[in-house]
Design a protein around this motif. Sequence first.
Motif, mmCIF file in Angstrom:
data_model
loop_
_atom_site.group_PDB
_atom_site.id
_atom_site.type_symbol
_atom_site.label_atom_id
_atom_site.label_comp_id
_atom_site.label_asym_id
_atom_site.label_seq_id
_atom_site.Cartn_x
_atom_site.Cartn_y
_atom_site.Cartn_z
ATOM 1 N N GLY A 186 37.921 42.081 42.217
ATOM 2 C CA GLY A 186 39.144 41.989 43.006
ATOM 3 C C GLY A 186 39.022 40.901 44.055
ATOM 4 O O GLY A 186 37.961 40.282 44.202
ATOM 5 N N ASP A 187 40.091 40.691 44.800
ATOM 6 C CA ASP A 187 40.052 39.628 45.801
ATOM 7 C C ASP A 187 39.074 39.968 46.927
ATOM 8 O O ASP A 187 38.396 39.082 47.465
ATOM 9 N N GLY A 188 38.968 41.243 47.272
ATOM 10 C CA GLY A 188 37.986 41.619 48.286
ATOM 11 C C GLY A 188 36.583 41.592 47.701
ATOM 12 O O GLY A 188 35.648 41.067 48.305
ATOM 13 N N TYR A 229 43.393 44.991 49.929
ATOM 14 C CA TYR A 229 42.377 45.959 49.520
ATOM 15 C C TYR A 229 43.116 47.187 49.033
ATOM 16 O O TYR A 229 43.666 47.937 49.826
ATOM 17 N N GLY A 230 43.112 47.374 47.736
ATOM 18 C CA GLY A 230 43.827 48.521 47.185
ATOM 19 C C GLY A 230 43.050 49.809 47.379
ATOM 20 O O GLY A 230 43.531 50.756 47.994
ATOM 21 N N LEU A 231 41.827 49.828 46.904
ATOM 22 C CA LEU A 231 41.068 51.079 46.854
ATOM 23 C C LEU A 231 40.866 51.698 48.233
ATOM 24 O O LEU A 231 40.858 52.913 48.387
ATOM 25 N N LEU A 245 39.415 37.687 38.118
ATOM 26 C CA LEU A 245 39.649 38.132 39.486
ATOM 27 C C LEU A 245 41.082 38.636 39.606
ATOM 28 O O LEU A 245 42.031 37.864 39.482
ATOM 29 N N PHE A 246 41.215 39.940 39.800
ATOM 30 C CA PHE A 246 42.541 40.536 39.950
ATOM 31 C C PHE A 246 42.938 40.367 41.413
ATOM 32 O O PHE A 246 42.428 41.073 42.287
ATOM 33 N N ASN A 247 43.823 39.423 41.639
ATOM 34 C CA ASN A 247 44.177 39.124 43.026
ATOM 35 C C ASN A 247 45.501 39.790 43.391
ATOM 36 O O ASN A 247 46.571 39.335 42.989
#
Lengths: 342, 670
Positions: free
Chosen positions: A101-103, A133-135, A127-129
């Motif tokens: 991810g982006d983070g 911060y989703g999680l 990279l899923f941008n």
Amino acid sequence: MADTIPLTPVKLTAKDFKSDQEVRWCPGCGDYAILAAVQQFMPELGIPRENIVFVSGIGCSSRFPYYMNTYGMHSIHGRAPAIATGLSTSRPDLSVWVVTGDGDALSIGGNHLIHALRRNVNLKILLFNNRIYGLTKGQYSPTSEIGKITKSTPAGSADSPFNPLSLALGAEATFVARTIDSDRKHLQSVLRAAAGHEGSAFVEIYQNCNIFNDGAFDLIKDPSARDEHLIRLEQGRPITFGADDRFSVVHPEGSFGLKVQEGGSAIVHDATVDDPAYAFALSRLSGSELTTTPIGVFRDVQRPSYDEIVRKQVLDARAQSTGTPEEMLGELLSAGDTWTIL
Amino acid sequence: MVDIAGWIFDHTATVGNGPGPLRKEWRRSLEVTNCGLAIDRLKLPDRVLWRFNVAAPAKRVEQLDRVVIRFAGDSGDGMQLTGDRFTSETAQLGNDISTLPNFPAEIRAPAGTLPGVSSFQVHFADYDILTPGDAPNVLVAMNPAALKANLAELPAGADIIVNTDEFTKRNLSKVGYAVSPLEDGSLDGYAVHPVALTSMTIGALAETGVAKKDAERAKNMFALGLLSWMYSRPFESTLRFLERKFAKRPDLVEANKTAFQAGWNYGETTEAFTVRYEVKPARMRPGTYRNITGNQALALGLVASAVRSRLPLFLGAYPITPASDILHEISKHKRFGITTVQAEDEIAAIGAALGASYGGALGVTTTSGPGVALKSETISLAIALELPLVIVDVQRAGPSTGMPTKTEQADLNMALFGRHGEAPLAVIAPRSPSDCFHAALEASRIALTYRTPVILLSDNYVANGSEPWMLPSVDELPDISVAFTTAPNAPDGKFLPYLRDPETLARPWAIPGTPGLEHRIGGLEKADKTGDISYDPANHEHMVRIRQARIDAIPVPDVDVEDPQENARVLVLGWGSTYGPIGAACRALRQRGLPIAQAHLRHLSPLPANLGEVLAGYDKVVVPEMNLGQLASVIRAKYLIDAMPFNQVSGLPFTAATLESMLEDVVKNG
Ligand SMILES: Cc1ncc(C[n+]2csc(CCOP(=O)(O)OP(=O)(O)O)c2C)c(N)n1
Ligand code: SF4
Ligand SMILES: [Mg+2]
């Protein structure tokens, strides 16, 4: 794709790549679309499932490996490129994919990302941008626009974002591309190009987090508006966009960069240009606002992969030595000055 | 008396000339005879030459049972090499040896300063010894800094060989000597041997045609030659070594050999040295030996692990003192199917190693304390993944950068407990330089057999110290190979990645590329057997406990107790590198009739099953450690005994004398 990876004569389908785990992203999350696109694309590779490995870090996106019926490792935050480097270098017969991810990739794991790219490890990095911060429930990320108001930045974030592609190019990446979760056809075309690239392939996928950053990419997704903002890069084609191709990407005389203008003579896209300045200039067309956003393959050049070089050293060393490993070990242990007591 | 500023040597006698070089044609004109004391004056065109026809004067030969020599000089003086060569000659002779280098922390501190002093201590004896010696009997001081830095450790009466050429006003003032200690009487309690090492070397090499700078640099070989003569060392290995080392520069081979020879001849002829010593070979077990440092042995142990596991070894490492040498050594041995990656940091290094282990390699990472701290999160991942991994920690004095070239055992707590969550793993520690080889193999064996990370706790003392090592026969090394899982393991034809082997409690190692066993693993809690993500409370309870239980159940050998008279009431319990000094102290006490028992731990997790019983058998248990009592706390907590910590955190190893007097007190007074 490395010729060290075996191929399967069996025709696989998308279903073969679905694991038995229940997918647990929020309903409507862009990750679903990416998962479906990847699962559908995978059979095209012709690689047996057992020779494919997905390695991820931590984040919503990093749950990805659980849902792929291949080998997979959901590792720790930011470290997937490092772990995948060890796996890929020691196993030339595997097709190794990193999902991050982006983070994960740009914050905690920034160091590993740039070093994997500079080494040109044979990894396909997705990279899923979602620019959030989703999680961890919605803090701003290294790709969030400056001034982003989130739980951790009620007064707006103060830091400028990374442009992931510019970063990757600065890190000497040999393959750099961008695509969008909702455009399956485009996404798969980019995956195809990435899979065919020997060495590191870095793919940024714009992904909507409908819970914490909904609509982040609407400007380039909304059918009524997107054509005025989305620049589709196609190898060998002039870079134009907008209704009736009214916008062109041009290289103004005396300028270092590229620029968008109405009309004019558009440059012809060539991802194989060796000088990274070209791809870099392309990457600079899109700022935080996404008003002019290229997607497609920015750069695709050849450089020996780290895996290949490292493996060759091992093979050469082996070829230059004789004897069984045990004999070689015996020699090694008794090298130098020895003495014998009777 | 004749003032001699330069020396020319050949193999039969020694010829000295007055100040200024001796020309070839003059030399040829000199007929060297072997007539003892005659000193001739020779009129030559432009000067007077003194010719010494010197037969080797008969020197007294004394027998010694043990000697400790410390070579000390500026870091540019080649003291490590000199010490190494002396050690090798000593090994050839068959003495038992133990060595310890002491490097300056700076790469190149200003020449002639105290921080720039580099030294090498070698202890050799005609019996088996356990330590590099508490204090040197002989100090070779190549400059005033070397003298000053080491003098405090010299016992009264010790021999000091000083290079007088370096005792210039400037050099003296660099280290704060107002008056030369050679002249002010401050060395009266010692046997000082002033030797003009530099000028005699230059003189000896005058004719070889090497540049003055190269000639000057050969002074360490002059010193080595002299010491080799003094202690009757066989020097062929050194001459061979010089041929190898300078293979590309025949002039330097010649220069260094000549310097060595000159030093030897100087000892033989000068009256400054009246006694020559002999130390008879030690009684050692029959076999072929080499001298080896801990880091070398550890590296070879890892190479041997690759061979004996039949697996590719993958080393991920980030340079750090004092562990870098292991990376350097292993990088040379790719022919064994070894891959080494110098990663971008310690986290990447262990990550890559773990990735390789996942792919079926023997993953190894080598580092020191600060690096282990960075690796901690990945070690926990490896514990959750239950994959083999060897983590080598060559401990140094901390915290933080601390004293990177000094020793300490203060990472034990970190190794045992320094992770988040309940994260048990196996910990083992080598007791001596050569033991590092076997400890590395043992760490690999445990990692592979029980699918667990293993921390190997070496330290700077064993890593850089050396001792003779009896070469093992390769065939007798343990076979540490394990089988990958290649077929489903559940009755219904499914693959259960967390179904355990009932004996080892290890889970299957099914590597990518194995058809039909595709599965996903990760750091999230796993359901027992299936490995699926699970948040079930009972499952977590079970998994946490089984991760601990499987480490506890690793069979490790019982701890041995050394108590020859079997009447000791006091037990000394140590671990790792303190074995030598503790052992030496115990021997000394026993020789004086004081009974004492010694037990030494190699396995710190799990602890040997018999340890509790052993400890309970003594009135007093003393635990000396180079930390503030980390093992002692474990022992107290686990066995509920009043273990007495004895601690030193000076960055230096214990001396046997320190331990002897402390233990004497305990034995006598309880
Ligand atoms: C060492 C460590 N620090 C922090 C976290 C908490 N954490 C988990 S995911 C995450 C951010 C994820 O953001 P991103 O990579 O963008 O993934 P997304 O969830 O958006 O897909 C954080 C901070 C963690 N798991 N580990
Ligand atoms: S929080 Fe956002 S990124 Fe994560 S699963 Fe939900 S929608 Fe997707
Ligand atoms: Mg994100």
